[in-house]
Write a protein that holds these residues in place. Structure first.
Motif, PDB file in Angstrom:
ATOM      1  N   ASN A  31     -36.778 -49.239  77.088  1.00 35.23           N
ATOM      2  CA  ASN A  31     -35.435 -49.822  76.998  1.00 35.23           C
ATOM      3  C   ASN A  31     -35.552 -51.131  76.229  1.00 35.23           C
ATOM      4  OD1 ASN A  31     -32.870 -50.703  77.302  1.00 35.23           O
ATOM      5  ND2 ASN A  31     -32.826 -50.540  79.522  1.00 35.23           N
ATOM      6  N   TYR A  32     -34.882 -51.206  75.095  1.00 36.11           N
ATOM      7  CA  TYR A  32     -34.990 -52.392  74.251  1.00 36.11           C
ATOM      8  C   TYR A  32     -34.079 -53.529  74.711  1.00 36.11           C
ATOM      9  CZ  TYR A  32     -37.787 -49.506  71.241  1.00 36.11           C
ATOM     10  OH  TYR A  32     -38.776 -48.703  70.765  1.00 36.11           O
ATOM     11  N   GLN A  33     -33.402 -53.359  75.816  1.00 35.09           N
ATOM     12  CA  GLN A  33     -32.569 -54.419  76.356  1.00 35.09           C
ATOM     13  C   GLN A  33     -33.320 -55.264  77.386  1.00 35.09           C
ATOM     14  OE1 GLN A  33     -29.531 -55.082  75.151  1.00 35.09           O
ATOM     15  NE2 GLN A  33     -29.836 -53.394  73.727  1.00 35.09           N
ATOM     16  N   ASP A  34     -34.634 -55.054  77.512  1.00 34.92           N
ATOM     17  CA  ASP A  34     -35.411 -55.794  78.501  1.00 34.92           C
ATOM     18  C   ASP A  34     -35.661 -57.243  78.090  1.00 34.92           C
ATOM     19  OD1 ASP A  34     -35.531 -53.691  80.189  1.00 34.92           O
ATOM     20  OD2 ASP A  34     -37.574 -53.112  79.696  1.00 34.92           O
ATOM     21  N   VAL A  35     -35.628 -57.531  76.804  1.00 37.03           N
ATOM     22  CA  VAL A  35     -35.823 -58.902  76.329  1.00 37.03           C
ATOM     23  C   VAL A  35     -34.652 -59.262  75.427  1.00 37.03           C
ATOM     24  CG1 VAL A  35     -38.324 -58.866  76.478  1.00 37.03           C
ATOM     25  CG2 VAL A  35     -37.232 -58.124  74.384  1.00 37.03           C
ATOM     26  N   ARG A  36     -34.258 -60.501  75.513  1.00 38.83           N
ATOM     27  CA  ARG A  36     -33.187 -60.973  74.645  1.00 38.83           C
ATOM     28  C   ARG A  36     -33.232 -62.487  74.562  1.00 38.83           C
ATOM     29  NH1 ARG A  36     -27.592 -60.521  78.142  1.00 38.83           N
ATOM     30  NH2 ARG A  36     -28.212 -61.967  79.759  1.00 38.83           N
ATOM     31  N   TYR A  52     -23.971 -65.966  72.284  1.00 40.13           N
ATOM     32  CA  TYR A  52     -24.590 -65.008  71.373  1.00 40.13           C
ATOM     33  C   TYR A  52     -25.829 -64.416  72.028  1.00 40.13           C
ATOM     34  CZ  TYR A  52     -21.706 -67.468  67.946  1.00 40.13           C
ATOM     35  OH  TYR A  52     -20.653 -68.026  67.286  1.00 40.13           O
ATOM     36  N   ASN A  53     -25.981 -63.099  71.922  1.00 39.91           N
ATOM     37  CA  ASN A  53     -27.158 -62.394  72.442  1.00 39.91           C
ATOM     38  C   ASN A  53     -27.785 -61.601  71.311  1.00 39.91           C
ATOM     39  OD1 ASN A  53     -26.967 -63.039  75.262  1.00 39.91           O
ATOM     40  ND2 ASN A  53     -25.200 -61.684  75.358  1.00 39.91           N
ATOM     41  N   ARG A  54     -29.117 -61.632  71.249  1.00 41.88           N
ATOM     42  CA  ARG A  54     -29.807 -60.836  70.237  1.00 41.88           C
ATOM     43  C   ARG A  54     -31.207 -60.532  70.747  1.00 41.88           C
ATOM     44  NH1 ARG A  54     -29.186 -61.883  64.109  1.00 41.88           N
ATOM     45  NH2 ARG A  54     -27.224 -60.942  64.677  1.00 41.88           N
ATOM     46  N   ASN A  55     -31.679 -59.344  70.399  1.00 48.67           N
ATOM     47  CA  ASN A  55     -33.042 -58.942  70.754  1.00 48.67           C
ATOM     48  C   ASN A  55     -33.995 -59.443  69.683  1.00 48.67           C
ATOM     49  OD1 ASN A  55     -32.081 -57.567  72.974  1.00 48.67           O
ATOM     50  ND2 ASN A  55     -31.828 -55.661  71.864  1.00 48.67           N
ATOM     51  N   VAL A  56     -34.622 -60.565  69.969  1.00 48.15           N
ATOM     52  CA  VAL A  56     -35.601 -61.149  69.052  1.00 48.15           C
ATOM     53  C   VAL A  56     -36.828 -61.548  69.859  1.00 48.15           C
ATOM     54  CG1 VAL A  56     -33.885 -62.010  67.393  1.00 48.15           C
ATOM     55  CG2 VAL A  56     -34.603 -63.461  69.292  1.00 48.15           C
ATOM     56  N   SER A  57     -37.903 -61.861  69.156  1.00 48.09           N
ATOM     57  CA  SER A  57     -39.115 -62.292  69.846  1.00 48.09           C
ATOM     58  C   SER A  57     -38.916 -63.699  70.410  1.00 48.09           C
ATOM     59  CB  SER A  57     -40.309 -62.268  68.889  1.00 48.09           C
ATOM     60  OG  SER A  57     -40.120 -63.223  67.870  1.00 48.09           O
ATOM     61  N   GLN A  58     -39.828 -64.091  71.278  1.00 47.37           N
ATOM     62  CA  GLN A  58     -39.700 -65.394  71.932  1.00 47.37           C
ATOM     63  C   GLN A  58     -39.817 -66.540  70.925  1.00 47.37           C
ATOM     64  OE1 GLN A  58     -42.299 -65.843  75.266  1.00 47.37           O
ATOM     65  NE2 GLN A  58     -41.265 -67.668  75.997  1.00 47.37           N
ATOM     66  N   CYS A  84     -26.285 -76.048  70.633  1.00 48.03           N
ATOM     67  CA  CYS A  84     -26.488 -74.748  71.276  1.00 48.03           C
ATOM     68  C   CYS A  84     -27.721 -74.772  72.178  1.00 48.03           C
ATOM     69  CB  CYS A  84     -26.665 -73.650  70.220  1.00 48.03           C
ATOM     70  SG  CYS A  84     -25.193 -73.354  69.245  1.00 48.03           S
ATOM     71  N   GLU A  85     -27.604 -74.105  73.292  1.00 48.00           N
ATOM     72  CA  GLU A  85     -28.721 -73.980  74.226  1.00 48.00           C
ATOM     73  C   GLU A  85     -29.184 -72.530  74.227  1.00 48.00           C
ATOM     74  OE1 GLU A  85     -29.643 -74.381  78.991  1.00 48.00           O
ATOM     75  OE2 GLU A  85     -27.882 -75.363  78.161  1.00 48.00           O
ATOM     76  N   CYS A  86     -30.396 -72.290  73.746  1.00 53.37           N
ATOM     77  CA  CYS A  86     -30.936 -70.938  73.641  1.00 53.37           C
ATOM     78  C   CYS A  86     -32.034 -70.730  74.679  1.00 53.37           C
ATOM     79  CB  CYS A  86     -31.485 -70.689  72.231  1.00 53.37           C
ATOM     80  SG  CYS A  86     -30.226 -70.744  70.954  1.00 53.37           S
ATOM     81  N   LYS A  87     -31.967 -69.578  75.358  1.00 55.37           N
ATOM     82  CA  LYS A  87     -32.969 -69.235  76.372  1.00 55.37           C
ATOM     83  C   LYS A  87     -33.458 -67.817  76.116  1.00 55.37           C
ATOM     84  CE  LYS A  87     -31.110 -71.978  80.164  1.00 55.37           C
ATOM     85  NZ  LYS A  87     -30.531 -71.937  81.498  1.00 55.37           N
ATOM     86  N   TYR A  88     -34.757 -67.646  76.262  1.00 56.64           N
ATOM     87  CA  TYR A  88     -35.375 -66.325  76.145  1.00 56.64           C
ATOM     88  C   TYR A  88     -35.380 -65.709  77.538  1.00 56.64           C
ATOM     89  CZ  TYR A  88     -38.733 -62.706  74.874  1.00 56.64           C
ATOM     90  OH  TYR A  88     -39.353 -61.508  74.640  1.00 56.64           O
ATOM     91  N   GLU A  89     -34.802 -64.519  77.666  1.00 55.64           N
ATOM     92  CA  GLU A  89     -34.697 -63.860  78.968  1.00 55.64           C
ATOM     93  C   GLU A  89     -35.442 -62.538  78.917  1.00 55.64           C
ATOM     94  OE1 GLU A  89     -30.495 -63.508  79.521  1.00 55.64           O
ATOM     95  OE2 GLU A  89     -30.264 -65.602  80.100  1.00 55.64           O
ATOM     96  N   GLU A  90     -36.178 -62.279  79.977  1.00 55.16           N
ATOM     97  CA  GLU A  90     -36.957 -61.055  80.063  1.00 55.16           C
ATOM     98  C   GLU A  90     -36.751 -60.449  81.443  1.00 55.16           C
ATOM     99  OE1 GLU A  90     -41.563 -59.676  79.255  1.00 55.16           O
ATOM    100  OE2 GLU A  90     -41.006 -61.768  79.097  1.00 55.16           O
ATOM    101  N   ARG A  91     -36.564 -59.145  81.481  1.00 57.63           N
ATOM    102  CA  ARG A  91     -36.407 -58.455  82.755  1.00 57.63           C
ATOM    103  C   ARG A  91     -37.143 -57.126  82.676  1.00 57.63           C
ATOM    104  NH1 ARG A  91     -30.194 -56.361  82.168  1.00 57.63           N
ATOM    105  NH2 ARG A  91     -30.665 -54.802  80.600  1.00 57.63           N
TER     106      ARG A  91
END
Length: 183
Positions: A31-36, A52-58, A84-91
């Motif tokens: 599932n490619y929605q595990d990181v964003r 804004y949400n996007r699947n990119v590397s950390q 802007c405040e950007c956070k890398y989220e992983e599940r």
């Protein structure tokens, strides 16, 4: 259905097989929605805020790689990105799926057990046709305890509960009688 009974299969052996097959299917499907990367940008001048949400590397989790299309003109991009405040989220969606499967399995097993008890309960609670209901408390104390030996565990517990309720009633009666005497 005779092959089912003769083969030794039961619901208990079927549940782990279903869980294992479900875990294999979950592990195989990526599932490619595990990181964003999630960027929350506040309002800037006459531009409204946005998420804004996007699947990119950390390492690419910043405003320049995630915010697309850029709402501000070229010379304001740097000032806008600083807000802007950007956070890398992983599940782990696999862990979530396995947890849900286990939860549903436990709930299903409990429901099956409840249905089983509802079907078996009338068989356990068959009343002895030869015993008559008691009419007063004196007769209850005079009966021998031989009848109690044939009762099921459930009936023993119910009997103990009834005796406890009678004791509580007697204690209440005694307390109220003493209270009236003292008044």
């Amino acid at each position: 259905m005779s092959w089912w009974k003769g083969s030794g299969f039961s619901v208990v052996t079927l549940i782990p097989i279903i869980i294992i097959l479900g875990a294999v299917v979950v592990a195989e499907s990526k599932n490619y929605q595990d990181v964003r990367c999630k960027c929350i940008c506040p309002p800037y001048r006459n531009f409204s805020g946005n998420i804004y949400n996007r699947n990119v590397s950390q390492k690419d989790c910043n405003c320049l790689h995630v915010v697309d299309p850029m709402p501000v003109p070229g010379h304001d991009v740097e000032a806008y990105c600083l807000l802007c405040e950007c956070k890398y989220e992983e599940r782990s969606s696999n862990t979530i799926k396995v947890t849900i499967i286990l939860y549903l399995t436990v709930v299903g097993a409990l429901l099956l057990y409840m249905v089983f008890l509802l079907l078996v309960d009338p068989l356990i609670r068959k009343r002895d046709l030869y015993t008559q209901p008691l009419h007063n408390e004196e007769e209850a104390e005079e009966l021998p305890s031989a009848v109690d030996r044939n009762n099921t565990m459930l009936e023993r517990v119910e009997g103990a509960q009834q005796r406890w309720k009678k004791q509580v009633q007697e204690q209440r009666k005694t307390v109220f009688d003493r209270h009236k005497m003292l008044s």
